[in-house]
Design a protein around this motif. Sequence first.
Motif, mmCIF file in Angstrom:
data_model
loop_
_atom_site.group_PDB
_atom_site.id
_atom_site.type_symbol
_atom_site.label_atom_id
_atom_site.label_comp_id
_atom_site.label_asym_id
_atom_site.label_seq_id
_atom_site.Cartn_x
_atom_site.Cartn_y
_atom_site.Cartn_z
ATOM 1 N N GLU A 1 0.821 -1.209 0.000
ATOM 2 C CA GLU A 1 0.000 0.000 0.000
ATOM 3 C C GLU A 1 0.860 1.266 0.000
ATOM 4 O O GLU A 1 0.448 2.303 -0.520
ATOM 5 C CB GLU A 1 -0.930 -0.009 1.206
ATOM 6 C CG GLU A 1 -1.994 -1.109 1.136
ATOM 7 C CD GLU A 1 -2.819 -1.197 2.402
ATOM 8 O OE1 GLU A 1 -2.617 -0.346 3.293
ATOM 9 O OE2 GLU A 1 -3.657 -2.110 2.503
ATOM 10 N N ILE A 2 2.053 1.190 0.582
ATOM 11 C CA ILE A 2 2.940 2.350 0.640
ATOM 12 C C ILE A 2 3.712 2.536 -0.659
ATOM 13 O O ILE A 2 3.751 3.636 -1.220
ATOM 14 C CB ILE A 2 3.928 2.205 1.820
ATOM 15 C CG1 ILE A 2 3.188 2.318 3.156
ATOM 16 C CG2 ILE A 2 5.031 3.276 1.745
ATOM 17 C CD1 ILE A 2 4.028 1.959 4.354
ATOM 18 N N VAL A 3 4.332 1.466 -1.151
ATOM 19 C CA VAL A 3 5.230 1.611 -2.311
ATOM 20 C C VAL A 3 4.527 1.360 -3.640
ATOM 21 O O VAL A 3 5.020 1.777 -4.693
ATOM 22 C CB VAL A 3 6.467 0.691 -2.179
ATOM 23 C CG1 VAL A 3 7.250 1.026 -0.923
ATOM 24 C CG2 VAL A 3 6.078 -0.788 -2.188
ATOM 25 N N ALA B 1 7.498 -5.675 -6.409
ATOM 26 C CA ALA B 1 8.928 -5.991 -6.272
ATOM 27 C C ALA B 1 9.729 -4.698 -6.256
ATOM 28 O O ALA B 1 9.349 -3.710 -6.893
ATOM 29 C CB ALA B 1 9.400 -6.892 -7.405
ATOM 30 N N LEU B 2 10.813 -4.719 -5.499
ATOM 31 C CA LEU B 2 11.717 -3.577 -5.411
ATOM 32 C C LEU B 2 13.152 -4.060 -5.516
ATOM 33 O O LEU B 2 13.478 -5.180 -5.111
ATOM 34 C CB LEU B 2 11.571 -2.854 -4.069
ATOM 35 C CG LEU B 2 10.233 -2.248 -3.674
ATOM 36 C CD1 LEU B 2 10.333 -1.723 -2.249
ATOM 37 C CD2 LEU B 2 9.846 -1.146 -4.633
ATOM 38 N N MET B 3 14.028 -3.216 -6.019
ATOM 39 C CA MET B 3 15.461 -3.431 -5.889
ATOM 40 C C MET B 3 15.939 -2.608 -4.694
ATOM 41 O O MET B 3 15.604 -1.417 -4.575
ATOM 42 C CB MET B 3 16.194 -2.996 -7.160
ATOM 43 C CG MET B 3 15.949 -3.898 -8.354
ATOM 44 S SD MET B 3 16.531 -5.608 -8.093
ATOM 45 C CE MET B 3 18.311 -5.344 -7.912
ATOM 46 N N PHE C 1 19.890 5.769 2.939
ATOM 47 C CA PHE C 1 20.986 6.020 1.999
ATOM 48 C C PHE C 1 20.496 6.402 0.600
ATOM 49 O O PHE C 1 21.294 6.873 -0.207
ATOM 50 C CB PHE C 1 21.890 4.793 1.881
ATOM 51 C CG PHE C 1 22.776 4.565 3.076
ATOM 52 C CD1 PHE C 1 23.654 5.545 3.512
ATOM 53 C CD2 PHE C 1 22.734 3.363 3.760
ATOM 54 C CE1 PHE C 1 24.467 5.337 4.613
ATOM 55 C CE2 PHE C 1 23.545 3.140 4.861
ATOM 56 C CZ PHE C 1 24.411 4.126 5.298
ATOM 57 N N CYS C 2 19.214 6.166 0.319
ATOM 58 C CA CYS C 2 18.772 6.340 -1.072
ATOM 59 C C CYS C 2 17.422 7.021 -1.233
ATOM 60 O O CYS C 2 16.883 7.048 -2.343
ATOM 61 C CB CYS C 2 18.769 4.986 -1.787
ATOM 62 S SG CYS C 2 17.859 3.689 -0.936
ATOM 63 N N TYR C 3 16.863 7.592 -0.163
ATOM 64 C CA TYR C 3 15.533 8.202 -0.260
ATOM 65 C C TYR C 3 15.488 9.367 -1.248
ATOM 66 O O TYR C 3 14.428 9.695 -1.779
ATOM 67 C CB TYR C 3 15.075 8.696 1.125
ATOM 68 C CG TYR C 3 15.871 9.863 1.639
ATOM 69 C CD1 TYR C 3 15.468 11.178 1.405
ATOM 70 C CD2 TYR C 3 17.056 9.654 2.337
ATOM 71 C CE1 TYR C 3 16.217 12.248 1.851
ATOM 72 C CE2 TYR C 3 17.802 10.713 2.787
ATOM 73 C CZ TYR C 3 17.395 12.007 2.539
ATOM 74 O OH TYR C 3 18.145 13.065 2.973
ATOM 75 N N GLN C 4 16.652 10.006 -1.529
ATOM 76 C CA GLN C 4 16.673 11.147 -2.450
ATOM 77 C C GLN C 4 16.582 10.718 -3.913
ATOM 78 O O GLN C 4 16.170 11.504 -4.766
ATOM 79 C CB GLN C 4 17.932 11.979 -2.229
ATOM 80 C CG GLN C 4 17.953 12.687 -0.876
ATOM 81 C CD GLN C 4 19.243 13.452 -0.659
ATOM 82 O OE1 GLN C 4 20.338 12.927 -0.871
ATOM 83 N NE2 GLN C 4 19.126 14.707 -0.247
ATOM 84 N N PRO D 1 10.436 4.607 -3.781
ATOM 85 C CA PRO D 1 9.886 3.764 -2.712
ATOM 86 C C PRO D 1 10.527 4.037 -1.345
ATOM 87 O O PRO D 1 9.845 3.964 -0.318
ATOM 88 C CB PRO D 1 10.181 2.343 -3.201
ATOM 89 C CG PRO D 1 10.201 2.462 -4.687
ATOM 90 C CD PRO D 1 10.854 3.785 -4.940
ATOM 91 N N SER D 2 11.828 4.340 -1.337
ATOM 92 C CA SER D 2 12.487 4.648 -0.066
ATOM 93 C C SER D 2 11.920 5.919 0.545
ATOM 94 O O SER D 2 11.678 5.998 1.759
ATOM 95 C CB SER D 2 14.001 4.798 -0.283
ATOM 96 O OG SER D 2 14.580 3.564 -0.639
#
Length: 237
Positions: free
Chosen positions: A161-163, A167-169, A216-219, A223-224
């Motif tokens: 529901e959030i992302v 599937a995600l990397m 480390f990768c939200y920017q 999804p982060s």
Amino acid sequence: MRKPLIGVLPLVDTDKDSYWMLPGYMKGIEEAGGIGVMLPMTADPEVIRTLAGTFDGFLFTGGHDINPELYGEAIDGVCGELCEERDVMEKLLFDEVLKLDKPAFGICRGLQLFNALLGGTLYQDIPAQRSAGKLIAHKQQPPYSEPVHAVVIADGNPLYEIVGKEALMVNSYHHQGIKQLSEQLQAVAYAEDELIEAVAMPGKKFVMAVQWHPEFCYQIDEPSFRLFAAFVSACGQ
């Protein structure tokens, strides 16, 4: 409208006898609309109760291994560095957070902590204690913003529901992981080798944890950022 005030569990450098913080934890909260504040390290129950009642939510950070005593096992030689003061404080705080139904977001160690405190167990070292035939690399080299393996998310669970993806990397930097899942938690993502990569606690406003490192990768990874945004949003409700 007041921005949510979010307590961030401190990191500990035992060699330097210091408490410290990675900017990604604080900036991820800030860019999602919250205010991150690094908490003091304390085992004083009264202080813990005050913190739990004051802040709108809590981010349980990465770092040291969880002491196996918390999940009823002896320390194996493959277990890494422990931090008793973190284990003690975080147990006390997590108990109060659950009582008050405050939002809690766990990252890496945070996921392992939630599982251990709720009756689950951990692999003290994944490469040493899991079948070699099923393993993928879970401990990457820098840069930590780069994804290294996939996780699969079941349709309809809270993480989906959030992302909004099946599937995600993700990036990966850990050597411990969930062995036996707590009966109080729901697994919401798995790695390709079937290791649990994210959990949620049904019946709570927001108790979720991921094994990877969105700080480390939200920017650069949507999804982060959505994880931080969902957490901050829950803290503001």
